[in-house]
Design an enzyme around this catalytic site. Structure first.
Site, PDB file in Angstrom:
ATOM      1  CE1 TYR A  49      -2.786  -3.246   0.526  1.00 58.48           C
ATOM      2  CE2 TYR A  49      -3.318  -2.541   2.747  1.00 58.48           C
ATOM      3  CZ  TYR A  49      -3.430  -3.457   1.719  1.00 58.48           C
ATOM      4  OH  TYR A  49      -4.214  -4.573   1.897  1.00 58.48           O
TER       5      TYR A  49
ATOM      6  CG  HIS B  82      -0.281  -8.873   1.124  1.00 54.07           C
ATOM      7  ND1 HIS B  82      -0.054  -7.531   1.038  1.00 54.07           N
ATOM      8  CD2 HIS B  82      -1.606  -9.025   0.862  1.00 54.07           C
ATOM      9  CE1 HIS B  82      -1.192  -6.905   0.760  1.00 54.07           C
ATOM     10  NE2 HIS B  82      -2.139  -7.789   0.640  1.00 54.07           N
TER      11      HIS B  82
END
Ligand SMILES: NC(=O)c1ccc[n+]([C@@H]2O[C@H](COP(=O)([O-])OP(=O)(O)OC[C@H]3O[C@@H](n4cnc5c(N)ncnc54)[C@H](OP(=O)(O)O)[C@@H]3O)[C@@H](O)[C@H]2O)c1
Length: 272
Positions: free
Chosen positions: A57, A118
């Site tokens: 992000y 992730h």
């Protein structure tokens, strides 16, 4: 705020905020990072304490900044970040260590509450290799808890079997129409907290209409019904909104109880 207790005894808020477009130009995932903390500051003011970020992000520093700007004590926050599975971040042990240290530096809050892989890597053995490195950060106290994201039952089972530190949580996509019920059940049977992402983003239009009707007798919105349902099913939720009214709605979900019939209706929602 309500909390669940994870398998290592640490408490996690049952509801937090997603952030994947926060602190970026025009709220675009790929937009330039502006270091603007307005969305996070409003969420913190409303009572959000769990904040979900990731290396992907590019806004870990924005999260650290918002936490430092707030009047809330560090220990009241629960910050999650994640290491990508791509070779650029995981090819060697040294690279993994480098990027985890980089996360700690970017967030700059002494420690990270929860760190996730992730996405699964190309094999269970590779997942375990990266996991073993995350474990060393827990032993040093720099990360408090470790878990995974987007792991299926087989990948999770392998890790549970071989890890020194058991994963506390698996974060995966879950929403009415695609609950991933068998994965939720496997997590719960194995004392791994299931955490839902994209509770709203991929919702089928017809299912949304049904939820709007179902929500009316409770004087709640379709979004509040989804979050209430998920939390009651034992999931941690991380809705994201750039809109203060929506942020307020999304945290105002603890004052009503869905009937067994409505719960069953939501559970049985399914889209091919
Ligand atoms: N582990 C992973 O692989 C993974 C993948 C994807 C996402 N995530 C995490 O999960 C978080 C949530 O996922 P997401 O951001 O993709 O989707 P989401 O939270 O399901 O949905 C966000 C969308 O819903 C809208 N919304 C939020 N609250 C609303 C409300 N009360 N009423 C009506 N609309 C509402 C938002 O618009 P407004 O801004 O206009 O309210 C936005 O368009 C991410 O931010 C990220 O932290 C993790």
């Amino acid at each position: 705020m309500k909390y669940f207790t994870m398998n290592n005894g640490v408490r996690i808020p049952v509801l937090g905020t997603g952030t994947n477009t926060f602190g970026k130009e025009n709220g675009n995932f790929n937009g330039k990072v502006t270091y603007d903390t307005k969305e996070l500051s409003s969420a913190i003011e409303l009572g959000y304490r769990l904040i979900d970020t990731a290396i992907y992000y590019r806004n870990e520093a924005v999260i650290g900044k918002a936490v430092k700007e707030s009047n809330v004590h560090r220990s009241d926050f629960f910050i999650t970040s994640k290491i990508p599975a791509d070779k650029a971040f995981t090819d060697t042990d040294e690279i993994v260590r480098h990027f985890v240290k980089q996360s700690l530096k970017e967030i700059d809050l002494d420690y990270i509450d929860l760190y996730l892989i992730h996405f699964p890597l190309e094999s269970n053995e590779e997942n375990l290799r990266v996991w073993r490195i995350l474990e060393t950060f827990v032993f040093q106290g720099l990360i408090k808890s470790i878990g995974v994201s987007n792991f299926n039952i087989d990948q999770l089972a392998y890790l549970i079997k071989h890890a020194r530190i058991k994963p506390v949580l698996n974060q995966f996509q879950s929403f009415p129409g695609k609950h991933q019920q068998s994965l939720i059940d496997f997590c719960k049977d194995n004392h791994v907290i299931p955490e839902a992402y994209q509770s709203f983003a991929k919702l089928d239009a017809q299912i949304k209409d049904t939820l709007i009707e179902l929500a009316k007798p409770y004087n709640k919105t379709w979004s509040q019904v989804i979050l209430n349902y998920q939390v009651n099913e034992g999931l941690v939720v991380i809705p994201k909104s750039h809109n203060k009214q929506h942020q307020f709605e999304n945290i105002d979900i603890f004052d009503f109880e869905l009937s067994d019939k409505d719960r069953m209706t939501i559970k049985q929602m399914h889209v091919e």
